[in-house]
Design an enzyme around this catalytic site. Structure first.
Site, PDB file in Angstrom:
ATOM      1  CG  ASP A  30      18.419  -3.812 -18.895  1.00  0.00           C
ATOM      2  OD1 ASP A  30      18.619  -4.863 -19.552  1.00  0.00           O
ATOM      3  OD2 ASP A  30      18.530  -2.690 -19.388  1.00  0.00           O
ATOM      4  CB  ILE A  31      16.068  -8.678 -20.084  1.00  0.00           C
ATOM      5  CG1 ILE A  31      15.752 -10.166 -20.066  1.00  0.00           C
ATOM      6  CG2 ILE A  31      16.706  -8.260 -21.390  1.00  0.00           C
ATOM      7  CD1 ILE A  31      14.632 -10.536 -21.024  1.00  0.00           C
ATOM      8  CG  ASN A  86      21.623   4.716 -23.900  1.00  0.00           C
ATOM      9  OD1 ASN A  86      22.561   5.358 -23.449  1.00  0.00           O
ATOM     10  ND2 ASN A  86      21.475   3.431 -23.675  1.00  0.00           N
ATOM     11  CD  GLN A  93      15.767   6.076 -27.392  1.00  0.00           C
ATOM     12  OE1 GLN A  93      16.115   7.153 -27.869  1.00  0.00           O
ATOM     13  NE2 GLN A  93      14.608   5.895 -26.794  1.00  0.00           N
ATOM     14  CG  HIS A  99      14.627   3.057 -21.467  1.00  0.00           C
ATOM     15  ND1 HIS A  99      14.337   3.186 -22.806  1.00  0.00           N
ATOM     16  CD2 HIS A  99      15.895   2.573 -21.411  1.00  0.00           C
ATOM     17  CE1 HIS A  99      15.367   2.788 -23.527  1.00  0.00           C
ATOM     18  NE2 HIS A  99      16.339   2.427 -22.698  1.00  0.00           N
ATOM     19  CG  PHE A 100      15.349   7.948 -16.722  1.00  0.00           C
ATOM     20  CD1 PHE A 100      16.210   9.017 -16.875  1.00  0.00           C
ATOM     21  CD2 PHE A 100      14.010   8.132 -17.015  1.00  0.00           C
ATOM     22  CE1 PHE A 100      15.750  10.256 -17.316  1.00  0.00           C
ATOM     23  CE2 PHE A 100      13.540   9.362 -17.458  1.00  0.00           C
ATOM     24  CZ  PHE A 100      14.410  10.429 -17.609  1.00  0.00           C
ATOM     25  CG  HIS A 101      19.751   2.282 -18.661  1.00  0.00           C
ATOM     26  ND1 HIS A 101      19.808   0.964 -19.041  1.00  0.00           N
ATOM     27  CD2 HIS A 101      19.402   2.966 -19.785  1.00  0.00           C
ATOM     28  CE1 HIS A 101      19.512   0.845 -20.333  1.00  0.00           C
ATOM     29  NE2 HIS A 101      19.266   2.052 -20.806  1.00  0.00           N
TER      30      HIS A 101
HETATM   31  P1  5GP Z   1      18.652   1.348 -24.598  1.00  0.00           P
HETATM   32  O1  5GP Z   1      17.487   1.588 -25.518  1.00  0.00           O
HETATM   33  O2  5GP Z   1      18.751   2.347 -23.494  1.00  0.00           O
HETATM   34  O3  5GP Z   1      19.945   1.172 -25.322  1.00  0.00           O
HETATM   35  O4  5GP Z   1      18.471  -0.037 -23.886  1.00  0.00           O
HETATM   36  C1  5GP Z   1      17.293  -0.755 -23.768  1.00  0.00           C
HETATM   37  C2  5GP Z   1      17.460  -1.684 -22.592  1.00  0.00           C
HETATM   38  O5  5GP Z   1      16.282  -2.465 -22.494  1.00  0.00           O
HETATM   39  C3  5GP Z   1      18.637  -2.660 -22.724  1.00  0.00           C
HETATM   40  O6  5GP Z   1      19.506  -2.487 -21.603  1.00  0.00           O
HETATM   41  C4  5GP Z   1      17.978  -4.040 -22.758  1.00  0.00           C
HETATM   42  O7  5GP Z   1      18.706  -5.003 -22.045  1.00  0.00           O
HETATM   43  C5  5GP Z   1      16.628  -3.776 -22.130  1.00  0.00           C
HETATM   44  N1  5GP Z   1      15.582  -4.623 -22.660  1.00  0.00           N
HETATM   45  C6  5GP Z   1      15.290  -4.824 -23.979  1.00  0.00           C
HETATM   46  N2  5GP Z   1      14.234  -5.646 -24.105  1.00  0.00           N
HETATM   47  C7  5GP Z   1      13.843  -5.970 -22.858  1.00  0.00           C
HETATM   48  C8  5GP Z   1      12.790  -6.793 -22.344  1.00  0.00           C
HETATM   49  O8  5GP Z   1      12.011  -7.406 -23.067  1.00  0.00           O
HETATM   50  N3  5GP Z   1      12.695  -6.868 -20.992  1.00  0.00           N
HETATM   51  C9  5GP Z   1      13.534  -6.220 -20.150  1.00  0.00           C
HETATM   52  N4  5GP Z   1      13.337  -6.382 -18.834  1.00  0.00           N
HETATM   53  N5  5GP Z   1      14.537  -5.432 -20.601  1.00  0.00           N
HETATM   54  C10 5GP Z   1      14.688  -5.310 -21.937  1.00  0.00           C
END
Ligand code: 5GP
Ligand code: ZN
Length: 136
Positions: A30-31, A86, A93, A99-101
């Protein structure tokens, strides 16, 4: 799905710090990590949320999360692991490619991920369990 950032990562159009992949699954950092090593495990095919995921992918997703979790114990010395997902905007989300963290945790790292509530009484809890059970 040309707008989907994770589809672009799968296609190699956007770079990622890749950890592991199979024919169907990709794991990458995760970035913006909760702790360093925080990994995202995704199906390569685009499915928006948990509710869209084919159950057949479940075993491979689980095996990948286990492999990543074990690797985080070794590399970043994770003392605990949270698995998070999420689903839909109210749940936080942001990227609508399921995606799973996989999140490394440490004793006394100060994070409290789940503020909790209580039921009015046991009857309310049992009644709700029955309603949910009946709608499965
Ligand atoms: P969620 O949709 O579960 O809230 O989170 C999406 C996750 O994707 C976030 O934790 C965010 O930091 C990560 N993320 C978003 N864009 C990128 C990207 O371009 N590259 C990477 N490696 N992670 C990303
Ligand atoms: Zn996608």
């Amino acid at each position: 799905m040309e707008e989907c950032i994770f589809c672009k990562i799968v296609k190699g159009e956007i770079p990622c710090a890749k950890i592991y992949e199979t024919q169907n699954i990709l794991a990458f950092l995760d970035i913006a990590p909760i702790h360093k090593g925080h990994t995202l495990v995704i199906p390569k095919e685009h499915f928006p949320t948990l509710l869209d995921l084919p159950a057949e992918l479940g075993q491979e997703l689980l095996e990948t999360m286990q492999k990543v979790a074990k690797a985080l114990q070794v590399t970043v010395k994770a003392e605990g692991i949270n698995i998070g997902m999420n689903n839909f905007k109210p749940a936080g989300q942001i990227v609508f490619h399921a995606h799973f963290h996989v999140i490394p945790r440490y004793a006394n790292d100060g994070l409290k991920l789940w503020p909790q509530k209580s039921y009015e009484n046991n009857e309310e809890m049992l009644d709700l369990a029955q309603q949910i059970s009946a709608s499965i």
